[in-house]
Each structure stands twice: as C-alpha cells, then as structure tokens.
Design an enzyme around this catalytic site. Structure first.
Site, PDB file in Angstrom:
ATOM      1  N   ASP A  34       0.825  -1.219   0.000  1.00  0.00           N
ATOM      2  CA  ASP A  34       0.000   0.000   0.000  1.00  0.00           C
ATOM      3  C   ASP A  34       0.856   1.265   0.000  1.00  0.00           C
ATOM      4  O   ASP A  34       0.802   2.082   0.913  1.00  0.00           O
ATOM      5  CB  ASP A  34      -0.948  -0.005   1.199  1.00  0.00           C
ATOM      6  N   HIS A  46       0.792   3.588  -2.563  1.00  0.00           N
ATOM      7  CA  HIS A  46      -0.143   4.639  -3.000  1.00  0.00           C
ATOM      8  C   HIS A  46       0.567   5.822  -3.658  1.00  0.00           C
ATOM      9  O   HIS A  46       0.302   6.982  -3.320  1.00  0.00           O
ATOM     10  CB  HIS A  46      -0.997   5.133  -1.832  1.00  0.00           C
ATOM     11  N   ASP A  78      -1.410  -2.032  -4.476  1.00  0.00           N
ATOM     12  CA  ASP A  78      -1.590  -0.581  -4.367  1.00  0.00           C
ATOM     13  C   ASP A  78      -0.264   0.167  -4.437  1.00  0.00           C
ATOM     14  O   ASP A  78       0.014   1.053  -3.623  1.00  0.00           O
ATOM     15  CB  ASP A  78      -2.334  -0.205  -3.082  1.00  0.00           C
ATOM     16  N   ASN A 111      -6.583  -2.896  -4.857  1.00  0.00           N
ATOM     17  CA  ASN A 111      -7.888  -2.409  -5.284  1.00  0.00           C
ATOM     18  C   ASN A 111      -7.810  -1.010  -5.871  1.00  0.00           C
ATOM     19  O   ASN A 111      -8.750  -0.565  -6.539  1.00  0.00           O
ATOM     20  CB  ASN A 111      -8.875  -2.410  -4.104  1.00  0.00           C
ATOM     21  N   HIS A 112      -6.704  -0.303  -5.660  1.00  0.00           N
ATOM     22  CA  HIS A 112      -6.550   1.023  -6.261  1.00  0.00           C
ATOM     23  C   HIS A 112      -5.940   0.935  -7.655  1.00  0.00           C
ATOM     24  O   HIS A 112      -6.334   1.673  -8.553  1.00  0.00           O
ATOM     25  CB  HIS A 112      -5.692   1.915  -5.364  1.00  0.00           C
ATOM     26  N   HIS A 114      -4.489  -9.190  -1.076  1.00  0.00           N
ATOM     27  CA  HIS A 114      -4.869  -7.791  -0.851  1.00  0.00           C
ATOM     28  C   HIS A 114      -6.379  -7.740  -0.640  1.00  0.00           C
ATOM     29  O   HIS A 114      -7.140  -7.515  -1.580  1.00  0.00           O
ATOM     30  CB  HIS A 114      -4.447  -6.948  -2.068  1.00  0.00           C
ATOM     31  N   HIS A 119      -3.615  -4.285   1.882  1.00  0.00           N
ATOM     32  CA  HIS A 119      -4.865  -3.522   1.900  1.00  0.00           C
ATOM     33  C   HIS A 119      -5.153  -2.890   3.259  1.00  0.00           C
ATOM     34  O   HIS A 119      -5.727  -1.805   3.314  1.00  0.00           O
ATOM     35  CB  HIS A 119      -6.058  -4.376   1.468  1.00  0.00           C
ATOM     36  N   HIS A 125      -4.198  -0.743   6.285  1.00  0.00           N
ATOM     37  CA  HIS A 125      -3.178   0.285   6.452  1.00  0.00           C
ATOM     38  C   HIS A 125      -2.560   0.312   7.843  1.00  0.00           C
ATOM     39  O   HIS A 125      -1.515   0.923   8.043  1.00  0.00           O
ATOM     40  CB  HIS A 125      -3.759   1.660   6.120  1.00  0.00           C
TER      41      HIS A 125
END
Length: 728
Positions: free
Chosen positions: A73, A75, A113, A181-182, A269, A301, A303
């Site tokens: 994650d 991002h 992610d 998922n992002h 995830h 996933h 955080h």
C-alpha cells in the site's frame, strides 16, 4: 509449473514432515531481530528469531537465506492535487528502494496498491519509472533461481520469462508485486502495473481473469538449499473471493515431490476485519478459509501496521497453522489513529522452512497526531441567553474555539517533538471535537475557519478539525433501525464507510411499502454510485463517476424493457384493449418489484443477493481515475457477467474432464474443467496434474443451487409473440 531446466527427482518424496524438522531454533539471537510476542509453543513452529544454525556453519549462511523486503500500500500519486503532501508517497517509495539496496536483499515483494489510482497521472508514472530504473537496473548479481513456468505465472504478458532472465535487461533488484484495489483492472483488464511489467521493471503476478475459477500457480524460487513457493492473488471483491473458497472453486498448485521442503508464502490484498455487519460474507476474507499448508501470509490492503507476525492455529486435528504479517501502508491516506502508528517496511529472511521477520521504521513518513476533545460543560457565567448565541470569553473570543486551538497547539508541539530529521516539517493533525452535554444546543464552531488559521503550520489545514454532535434521540422517540445501523457502523472518527452505507441503503428500500419501492434503479446501483462519489478527492472531478452512473442507469432501463418484452402479449382488437394493455404492463412491473422484494428479504437468499451484484442490472462499474475502496470489478466482468450468472449452476453438473494443464497443451485454447466441488463432505482433496503439481482444496463443497420460477408464462396460456415496447 516447473521449468524445463529443473527436475524434482532429487527431492525427498512427498510425506508428512517430522515435527522435529520445524521446531523453533533456540540458538543465540541477534539484537535487531524482533521476537514474535504471539508465537505459540507449537512443535512445528516456522518462525524463529535467528536463522544461524551454529557457530561454525559449513558454508556461508547467505548462500541458503532468501532475503525479502516487504512493503504494501505505497499509493504513489496520493494527494497529488494537494500542495503539501503531493510527493509524500513517492518519497517514501524511494526510501523503500534505498532500504532494499542497503540491506542487499534478493527481492522486493509488494502487496498491492503501488499506485493510488488505476490510471495514475503521467507525472506520477514518470517519477515511479525513474525510481525503478535508478534502483533496479544495475549489475548486481541475482542469486535467485526461477524454477517455475514464467508463461503461467505471468500469463498476462507476451514475455514468457521473469525480468532478470531477459537478455536485453540488466536487472539487479527484482520486484514482485500483485495488484491492489486502487491499481486494479479496468477496461480491457489492464492496469498501470502492466506497463511496468511489460517494460521489465517489475514482475506482476496474481492476475486472475477467470472469476469463476481461481487456479493459483506459485512462483518457484531457489537459493542454495532454500526453496520458496510464492503464491499471489490480486485484489478481488471480498464477496466473490469468499464464495470461491466456500464453493471449492479455488485451487493452489503445489509440487508433487518434496512439497514439504518448500516454504509457502502467500500474498493477498483483501479486507481482513469484518466491514459489513448485515451480510453473510461480511465484506472480508475470514482467515479460517485459507488452506493450512501456507507458512506465511503477507496481508495487504489494511493500512494499520502490525509489526509482529500473528499465528493462526490450524482448525484441523492434523496440520500446521500459519503466520500473518500485516505490514500496513507506507503513507497515510486517511486521518485515523491506525494511520498515525509507526510505518514500517519488513525484512524477511527465509531458510529452509523457517523465517525471521524484522520491521524497519520508515524515516520519511509525514508525522501525524490524532486526538479527541470533548466539550460538555460551559463555564459558569458564560451561558448564552439566546440559543443562537455562542458562549464567549471576557476577551470576546469564543470559548469552544479557545479550547480547540489550545488542543491543536498541544498536538502540534507533540508532532514537532517526535519529528525525525528526514520527516517532512509540516505534520498531519486530526482533532475530533465532540459537542455534548451543555454544548448540544449550541451552534458549533466552523472547522474550516479554524483550520485556515494554521495554513502554514500543518499540512492539512482544511480538514484538520472534525466536529461531531453527540445527538441523542428525544425522550419518547425510538431510534429507527437505520439510525441504529448508522450509529453501529460509524467508525472511531464518526464516519460511515461506503460499504456499510450500502447495507443501510438496501435495508431502507427493502423495508418500504411495495408500491413505493423502485422499479428500475436498484439499491445496489445507488450504493455503488455513492461509493464512487465519496472516493473523489477534494478538487477532483466527478466526470468519470457521472459517466459510470449514467451507464448503469441506462443499462438497468434496458434490462426492464427486455424483461417486459419477454412477457406474453394480449390480443388488441379495439382502443379499450390499449387500457387493458397499459394495466397489464403496470401489473408486470409490480410483479417484478414483488419478486425482487421477496428475494432480497429472504435471509437464506443472502448469498444469491451477493451474487446478483455481479449482474449488470445491479452493477455500478468502478471508477477508473479515483480511489475505489472495495469494488474491484472491471468492464470486462460486466460484459461477461450475464454468461457467468447463467452458467453458475450448470458448471458443477457437467461431466468433468481432466484439466490438461500440461506444458504441451498450453495456449491451445481448449476449455478445461475440474472435478472440484463434487463431494458433499468437507474434505481436503488432492490431485496431481501433468506438470507434477499437486492440486489441493481445503474448502467445503458448495450448497445446492437454488432454482427460481420467476419470469415464466402465466397459467397455461399458449405462447404468443413478444411485445413491441420500443416506446418504453
């Protein structure tokens, strides 16, 4: 699948491993290795605190130890439209790459992610590509042997090999990643990670285009005497993945010979805690569904960082448990106490069937402080005469604002005191102000106005203060069921997630009188739309969400039209028959609503209701340019969902055939089916495919499929021609 250059003939035959071979090592400990506080006193524990086998090893210990740097994650691109935090995620990603270089790891493993959006901006892609080329392309030797069939592991690519086996590239630091998922699939099943994979900068695995059947083939790696089987499943909708486990339609391939000599690592995830209270699946993946042969799970996933691997005991009388490592994100994407915890990357060392885990604190993460302030007492003599007035101090300042600013200053002081040299200067502050007691009838302070006073002091001045009134139902007034749901589902910051809001919307419309229920638009479509609109960041555009919602609405209208056309057409001989025809259409629409209402109210049809979310008439496609929290479907899935729903019953009743995953048959395009799911007992089945892999299933068999008689012709009337409803 084994590569053609490797042979399993020299492996120990597949047998139950003696307990003594997996006991915890009690040798001397390194000071920097963090022990696991939740490690059980099990005879076959795989986690150790030190991988050294003795004071005088027979050869260099690094020849047998696989070193992996784990992060999830990341991002990249989060907050790129916000002035202060637009580079935070990318800067921390560079720190992860620097740590991997300093630790001289064999590989980096990312848990999804990498990007914050499926279609990141050109600037973000450009910067990430720069970093990958800077740190990953070099002349460092790679000791990992790639033993499996890369054309199976990376079947989405035209290049049938791992990137460091490409003669045109000079890869010195391999990265293996799944999608989250992002950065999930959309459109034609592509994501920004596919571009990085095709360019040879990362190795993207765990993509599954067939959502009816998941066949997870591991990446097989070897270093010295240590063998690693790396499994991965990219982000899936939790309901769909849970059904796959329960319906026995997910299989993990294992080496036939010497399977117990492999360290089995699984990266996924998904939601880990329960996210929906009123659904049978709960919008999460229960740990009890995961097969017991795994040694370690990397759970992306979530955080929140949990630095100690957590042990999950086996639910079977015979069998080992496994450990779950939840690394957490490397950047805070929400202002919650969980995100304010220390962010870490993790160094994993694997030797044989043992592993050691060490958190490495990240030094470039922006400091964050979250706290609460309760206002319930007004000082004597300050109570306003009118309800519209706000209590003031003798100096003319508002009393609540004085308390809020004092608390903010205290939090800023705390953040500055804890700040490390490489951390950004401006901290993230989130203060939740609760108005209660004497303050309930007082107009609250303006949160944004207070925040703007700290514009040059904190990084998130606009959303720094969150105000909540602790309203209670009036005396004699019962709290409605939906109000109770909202109260129960609100998180610790007083916010309701889009997923839980979907449940509230469903309950509201289902419990309305039938005549008031919607005919065309479905509650699921509304919930998906709200989910996408809520994911739009401040300053972002809603163009994509508007387009997706319009497409969903038009498709649902088309579904109703087609359904009405299939119903019998009465004879029309005179104008009075037109009125009867109009009444018949009204009755048909009423019958459709009634059938939907009964089906959604039936508790035993809960699973069917979740399956309906894959149907186009209920489906809201995911927004491809903004954050989507829990939906991970693609447009291809929308196009194929009618076929998938129609075949969900017959696929188990067909005469099964052998799977035919042999190396010579790959790419032939032949359909394949398995014998999974044909037993009515909860058993662990094993099969051997033509490549020497063992197919295992540790999930219960599916329940019998339900049948519906909805939509059949009325009575015994003869079939008639379809209606022409082009005017509808």
């Amino acid at each position: 699948m084994c590569g053609s250059d490797d042979s399993f003939d020299d492996f120990v035959p597949d047998s139950q491993e003696p307990a003594s071979s997996r006991t915890r090592n009690q040798d001397h400990l390194d000071d920097d290795e963090v022990p696991c506080s939740q490690r059980p006193d099990a005879a076959n524990d795989t986690m150790v605190e030190d991988l050294d086998e003795g004071d005088e090893p027979a050869h260099d210990e690094s020849e047998d130890i696989i070193k992996i740097l784990v992060a999830t994650d990341i991002h990249c691109g989060y907050g790129e439209n916000k002035a202060n935090i637009h580079m935070d995620a990318v800067n921390t990603f560079e720190e992860v790459l620097q740590i991997a270089t300093e630790q001289k790891v064999d590989m980096i493993l990312l848990g999804g992610d990498l990007f914050h959006e499926n279609n990141p901006s050109r600037e973000v892609q450009h910067r990430v590509t720069q970093l990958l080329r800077q740190y990953c392309l070099n002349g460092n030797p790679i000791a990992l042997e790639f033993l499996s069939d890369a054309s199976v592991n990376f079947n989405q690519s035209v290049f049938g090999h791992v990137n460091y086996y490409d003669q045109n590239l000079n890869v010195g630091l391999p990265i293996f990643t799944i999608h989250g998922n992002h950065d999930d699939l959309s459109g034609k099943g592509l994501t920004a990670l596919d571009l990085l994979h095709e360019s040879g900068l990362v190795n993207l695995f765990g993509k599954h285009s067939n959502i009816q059947e998941f066949i997870v083939s591991p990446i097989l790696l070897r270093k010295g005497e240590t063998r690693l089987a790396l499994y991965g499943i990219g982000s899936q909708r939790d309901d769909r993945l849970v059904r796959a486990f329960k319906n026995n339609s997910i299989s993990f391939l294992r080496p036939n010979a010497g399977a117990e000599d492999w360290f089995n690592l699984f990266v996924l995830h998904q939601n880990r805690p329960r996210r929906a209270m009123h659904r049978s699946t709960g919008n999460f993946l229960p740990e009890s569904l995961i097969p017991q042969f795994f040694d370690l799970l990397i759970w992306g996933h979530e955080h929140e960082c949990k630095p100690d691997p957590q042990y999950v005991a086996s639910s079977e009388a015979v069998g080992d448990g496994f450990y779950i490592l939840q690394p957490g994100s490397t950047v805070a994407t929400s202002l919650t106490p969980e995100e304010a915890l220390q962010k870490n990357a993790f160094l994993i060392k694997i030797k044989g069937r043992k592993f050691a885990s060490k958190p490495i604190p990240l030094q470039t993460v922006r400091p964050m402080v979250c706290d609460e302030l309760l206002l319930d007492k007004i000082p004597p003599g300050s109570r306003p005469i009118l309800k519209t007035d706000r209590p003031k101090h003798t100096d003319g300042r508002y009393i609540d604002e004085i308390a809020i600013e004092a608390k903010i200053n205290e939090m800023i002081t705390t953040a500055k005191a804890k700040r490390r040299p490489r951390q950004p200067e401006l901290p993230l502050i989130r203060l939740k102000v609760i108005y209660d007691g004497d303050w309930l009838n007082i107009t609250p302070a303006n949160a944004k106005r207070i925040g703007l006073r700290y514009e040059n002091v904190v990084a998130n001045a606009v959303d720094m203060v969150f105000i909540k009134k602790n309203n209670k139902p009036k005396e004699g007034k019962l709290q409605t069921e939906n109000e109770k749901n909202i109260t129960e589902m609100a998180d610790e910051m007083g916010q309701v997630s889009a997923t839980n809001l979907q449940t509230i919307i469903n309950d509201y419309f289902i419990n309305q009188p039938l005549v008031d229920q919607m005919t065309v638009l479905k509650p699921i479509g509304i919930g998906r739309a709200l989910e996408q609109y809520s994911a739009i960041e401040e300053g972002g555009l809603a163009t994509s969400a508007n387009r997706n919602f319009d497409s969903c609405l038009m498709h649902q209208i088309d579904v109703v039209r087609k359904t009405l056309k299939k119903m019998p057409l009465p004879p029309i001989n005179d104008p009075s028959d037109l009125d009867k025809f109009r009444d018949l259409i009204t009755k048909d629409l009423y019958d459709m609503k009634k059938a939907d209402s009964e089906r959604f109210k039936n508790p035993v049809a809960d699973v069917e209701m979740e399956e309906d979310e894959d149907d186009p008439q209920y489906y809201m496609p995911p927004q491809s340019t903004s954050r989507t929290n829990y939906a991970s479907g693609s447009e291809d899935e929308v196009a194929n969902s009618d076929e998938e729903m129609g075949s969900s019953i017959s696929r188990h009743s067909k005469q099964p055939t052998t799977r035919g995953r042999g190396r010579g048959a790959r790419g032939a395009g032949a359909s394949r089916e398995t014998t999974r799911g044909r037993s009515n007992k909860v058993v662990s089945t094993r099969q051997i495919d033509s490549d020497g892999f063992e197919i295992i299933n540790d999930s219960p068999s599916p329940p019998p499929a339900s049948r519906s008689t909805r939509g059949k012709a009325r009575g015994k009337s003869a079939p008639s021609k379809k209606r022409d409803l082009s005017f509808f």
